[in-house]
Design an enzyme around this catalytic site. Structure first.
Site, short mmCIF file in Angstrom:
data_model
loop_
_atom_site.label_atom_id
_atom_site.label_comp_id
_atom_site.label_asym_id
_atom_site.label_seq_id
_atom_site.Cartn_x
_atom_site.Cartn_y
_atom_site.Cartn_z
N HIS A 190 0.99 -1.28 -0.10
CA HIS A 190 0.05 -0.08 -0.18
C HIS A 190 0.74 1.12 0.02
CE1 HIS A 190 -3.73 2.04 0.57
NE2 HIS A 190 -3.31 2.77 1.46
N HIS A 218 -10.27 2.51 -1.01
CA HIS A 218 -10.51 2.10 0.56
C HIS A 218 -11.51 0.79 0.33
CE1 HIS A 218 -10.28 4.07 4.57
NE2 HIS A 218 -8.96 4.13 4.16
#
Lengths: 85, 232, 663, 85
Positions: free
Chosen positions: C50, C97
């Site tokens: 990430h 998300h």
């Protein structure tokens, strides 16, 4: 006639923006001495002709399936039957 | 003539009200921070839409205690023009300057769309440029817009002609399909008995010029300018 | 567990933190000693997929990132920045998300919006529009309906309360996203050239202050969490859910813009994934400086937090600011005005290390650049293998399809299919009008938001047809760029740049990596041909459901500039008697179409062909016609093809009109 | 350590769209026998060093001034001190 009062509260550690803002507002209103405020939900369910146990069973099912979000909420049940206690 | 647009923490439509008054209506207008104590040198006060204090606990419940609200109450009691739009309407009800309360929409959902409003009383500081029964096209954007008042209050509000706007269909019929939030009697805006304090859920600050699909909002701001210029 | 009793670090513990053996060894080489438990936490989150983009950065660098209007190159700052004249610049970005939303849809989506808004206003820009791109499993599944309702409400509540109009988006439903929804949030902001802020940390001795909400145990392992598939393994590692506070975010917005306008700051960065760890290390590496941090000074919301938890916490609505000498009180008074915490947690140092102390004891001491993307973070080139499913798909022969008896019935079914039907139920929950700049209401091709003080506007759209990318990642990637540009052009705007959110499966699976490599290749080629450079974006890997990877979904966020408000064009027919013109060839290609899936239950064939040179001329022709005032409406032909496009032109507007056309 | 749990409920007769919607949803989930559902608010206030009476006094003041809207809501207080009772 039986009714259930369900207390739904945020799990500890989960941020409660509402509670934080209300606490701050109380301080501005001159209400001192409060350490923390938490906001939760209150759900009253009135049952028709059911036994107390059945009402409790249905209430738990309702909480698990819909009323409480297991990821961030806990719940507690209070059963009140019309004829007291 | 000078307008004040109150800014609470969480107000979002303060910019829209300011821009409507300054650019579309060419008026003198200032932002007033919610911690201000005096509003003496203003002729009209606007409480804008938005989410004051995040709408936490109840919409407008906390903003009502901002320092500036004491000055707003004094200003209103002295007969000054006070307008609450959307969140501003909720604050005025919580502050007791307007009758009733705004509750959660019956759809339980936020609703943002254009609606038709019928002008119920065109002889007021806020609707003098509108014809009686005129249909205005103004957008709503709220989650707690259901106007509620107990039956006694509701009767007196109707009897004293304090209802300014009702949600209707294009032909002016106040039916349930055209009611975006379940308000009693399709009420969209009311004023106080004296006629100097008004609250409405729809946003005139979002339709005051051609490019914004409707200009009916300018009629409401324009009415206030007209009314004030005759009296100051 | 106070700092002293931290567990000793070994390979096993490192693996639990998502580091493999080579990464574990690299960490030891960098430190020249065993890491503390806190340092292991820092390495694990900074080298997670990430934060480090380790399996994607090599390919992302092949995307065209140059452009004469670009004020900042992709990856340099929190968001892309394009000059649009009149002394103004536009900051815009899209981020995912997905994993948090699969666990808690409302808060997952809400914090996704909050995070992308912070990326914009930490550049000094005021957010003027928000968009999103959502994908769910099929609506017949109650869990999908629960996720869908929660995600939409989370996006609405956060954006509405914060006061940014949510003006456009796209929503697709397909079994491929079962159990792994995609929630991509985009934001667009405007900043004057002289108020652009940067995320660098410089000038030894300058105060490092943490502004905004206090810190709790929210989302710890959030960063590493997004780097693992949603499986039983990630279940128990999921700790506290991140909760968003849009009211605090609004205060943080106003305070941040005030600080930047008053020129009090050297640098500012929002707290995204990996919270304090990421912001301190990235800002230090960028400024080629270091930081001495006293972590106990961080305002904490919960008792008994360890340095590991404070460093990795992803509590929302927080900013890290580096303050100019002597301006600390000015920053504090702005925070006081907006009722925000403001704590000096450290100082800039001249050694390029991030040194974290906990009550005077060093718990982490790591050279900043060894941790960050573009610095010491690992970069991998994975194996790519063309997947077998393509052979069966390409064997599809459209001529074998039975011709439907009732075409009108087919059109009605297409118009009723969740992927094409009106999304009014969703749009009405978004305040799409706040800030009175939205001049073409949602439902048209692209959203158009005017820039007050000028006669111009911005056109913006998110777009991706993931079935096309599944059937042909390279051309599918090109189509995603071409189609988002077409939407902007149909609204009267000139496409100027893109951001992208690349949602793919597990990169360690060669066929998934092949999809990723091909799609990035296609996107790059199309951006070059259409003159829309990549200004930045986000990669989300490990989007897999129990029976396989999701469709490869490279979502494109396209930005366009409308030079004159009179050019703004909407999709619906305006008046009877108008001539309707089809620009481009109608080749009757149905590979990967909604028609093929809905009516014949197949996802097969090749995606439609695309000649980029022709596409460029087509779009230029359409925009020129609009600018000459001869176009009353324009609509891009996409899902459902020509028939659906014509139907939409008839009923989208306030006046219901019809059409008689001969194809 | 004393804390107050405040039960805030809509006055009887007042429209409760939320309760109606939840009742409807429960029926869809196959939970029968429920006549009515009402949704209210639960507010917990943790007090620092104050006597029980002082805590009660402060809680009432908070409810009257801010926490409950007298036009549409009633409230009830439960005091819980850490050492039970």
């Amino acid at each position: 006639m039986i009714s259930a009062r369900i207390h739904i509260t945020l799990k500890s550690g989960i941020l409660d923006p509402q509670g934080k803002t209300v606490l701050h507002a109380l301080e501005n209103l001159g209400i001192q001495g409060v350490d923390e405020v938490r906001i939760g939900k209150l759900i009253d369910m009135d049952f028709g002709e059911v036994t107390k146990d059945r009402a409790e069973e249905l209430t738990h099912e309702a909480c698990k399936k819909l009323l409480a979000n297991p990821v961030i909420e806990d719940y507690r049940i209070e059963l009140v039957s019309e004829d007291g206690g | 003539m000078k307008f004040a647009v109150i800014v609470f923490p969480g107000s979002n439509c303060d910019h829209d009200c300011y821009y409507a008054l300054k650019h579309a209506l060419k008026q003198d207008v200032e932002f007033v921070w919610h911690k201000e104590a005096s509003l003496s040198h203003y002729d009209a006060i606007i409480l804008p839409g938005g989410f004051s204090y995040g709408d936490y606990l109840r919409t407008g419940a906390i903003a009502r205690f901002s320092p500036v609200m004491r000055a707003v109450v004094e200003f209103a009691n002295a007969g000054g023009i006070v307008v609450g739009i959307c969140n501003g309407f909720q604050v005025l009800c919580e502050a007791g300057l307007l009758p009733g309360a705004l509750m959660r929409n019956d759809s339980l959902k936020f609703v943002c769309k254009f609606v038709n409003l019928r002008v119920e009383n065109s002889d007021t500081a806020f609707t003098t440029l509108c014809g009686p029964g005129e249909i205005l096209n103004i957008p709503v954007a709220h989650a707690e817009g259901l106007y509620y008042a107990d039956s006694v209050t509701l009767e007196s509000v109707k009897r004293n002609n304090q209802v300014l706007f009702r949600y209707t269909d294009e032909s002016g019929e106040p039916n349930s399909e055209s009611n975006p939030n379940g308000s009693l009697d399709n009420i969209a805006g009311v004023m106080n008995e004296r006629g100097n304090v008004m609250g409405m859920m729809p946003h005139p600050d979002r339709c005051f010029e051609e490019v914004l699909t409707s200009t009916d909002g300018a009629k409401i701001f324009g009415s206030m300018v007209e009314w004030l210029s005759e009296r100051t | 567990m106070n700092a002293m009793q931290e567990p000793t670090v070994d390979l096993e513990l490192a693996k639990e933190h998502g580091l493999d053996e080579t990464e574990y060894q690299k960490m030891l080489d960098i430190l020249g000693r065993m890491p503390t438990f806190t340092e292991l936490g820092v390495f694990s989150v900074m080298w997670s997929e990430h934060c480090s983009y380790k399996n994607s950065i090599a390919l992302l660098k092949t995307l065209p990132r140059k452009g004469k209007h670009l004020l900042v190159e992709a990856g340099e700052e929190n968001a892309g920045l394009i000059d649009i004249g009149d002394g103004l610049a536009v900051a815009f970005k899209i981020e995912s998300h997905n994993h948090p939303s699969a666990v808690e849809p409302y808060q997952g989506a809400a914090t996704g919006v909050g995070g992308i808004l912070r990326d914009i206003f930490s550049m000094g820009a005021r957010p003027i529009a928000a968009l999103n791109s959502l994908r769910f499993g099929s609506l017949s599944d109650p869990r999908v309906r629960y996720l869908f309702e929660g995600v939409v409400k989370g996006i609405a509540d956060y954006g509405n309360c914060f006061g940014v109009p949510t003006v456009a988006g796209e929503i697709y439903f397909d079994e491929s996203y079962q159990g792994n929804p995609l929630v991509n949030a985009m934001a667009v902001g405007i900043v004057k050239h002289d108020q652009i802020a940067t995320a660098t940390a410089k000038e030894t001795g300058a105060a490092v202050m943490l502004v905004g909400s206090s810190t709790g145990r929210d989302g710890i392992h959030g960063a590493t969490f997004a780097s693992e598939e949603i499986s039983e393994a990630s279940e128990e590692k999921r700790s506290q859910v991140q909760v968003g506070d849009p009211f605090a975010e609004k205060l943080l917005l106003e305070a941040s813009l005030e600080m930047i306008k008053a020129d009090l700051l050297i640098g500012i960065q929002d707290m995204g994934a990996a919270g304090i760890t990421c912001s301190t290390t990235e800002m230090s590496a960028k400024g080629e400086s270091g930081m001495d941090i006293d972590l106990e000074r961080v305002p904490m919301r919960e008792k008994g937090m360890t340095p590991y938890e404070v460093l990795l916490s992803e509590s929302q609505e927080r900013m890290l600011v580096v303050v100019k000498h002597g301006r600390e009180n000015a920053v504090a008074s702005i925070c006081d005005k907006w009722d925000l915490n403001c704590a000096t947690i450290g100082r800039i140092s001249d050694h390029n290390k991030v040194t974290i102390k906990w009550h005077g004891e060093v718990v982490a001491d790591i050279p900043a650049d060894t941790l960050v993307l573009g610095g010491g973070a690992p970069v991998y080139h994975r194996e790519a293998v063309r997947p077998d499913y393509l052979n069966a798909a390409r064997a599809f022969d459209a001529t074998t399809l039975p011709e439907p008896r009732d075409h009108a019935e087919v059109l009605r079914n297409l118009l009723a299919s969740p992927n094409i039907a009106s999304k009014e139920w969703v749009i009405q929950q978004y305040d799409h009008m706040v800030r009175s700049n939205t001049i073409s209401l949602p439902g048209s091709d692209a959203a158009v938001v005017r820039i007050k003080g000028t006669n111009r506007a911005l056109a913006m759209k998110t777009d991706c047809n993931s079935r096309y990318v599944y059937l042909n990642p390279r051309v599918g990637g090109m189509i995603a760029v071409a189609e988002s540009a077409r939407n902007v052009v149909c609204s009267g705007g000139k496409p100027v740049g893109i951001t992208n959110c690349l949602n793919f499966g597990n990169p360690y699976k060669p066929e998934i990596y092949w999809q990723f490599r091909e799609a990035v290749g296609g996107i790059g080629t199309a951006c070059l041909a259409l003159g829309t450079p990549v200004t930045g974006g986000n990669v989300s890997f490990y989007n897999e459901n129990p029976d396989g990877a999701i469709y490869p979904t490279p979502v494109i966020g396209m930005l366009g500039v409308v030079d004159d408000l009179s050019h703004v064009t909407t999709a619906w027919f305006k008046s009877p008697g108008d001539l309707v013109v089809l620009l481009g060839h109608n080749k009757g290609e149905i590979g990967g179409s909604e028609y093929l899936k809905l009516i014949h239950g197949q996802v097969a064939g090749d995606c439609p062909t695309l000649e980029l040179d022709f596409e460029g001329r087509l779009q230029a022709c359409c925009l020129q016609a609009i600018r000459h005032g001869i176009v009353a409406s324009a609509h891009d032909i996409s899902d459902g093809g020509l028939a659906v496009a014509l139907a939409e032109c008839c009923f989208l507007g306030p006046r219901q009109l019809g059409i008689n056309a001969s194809v």
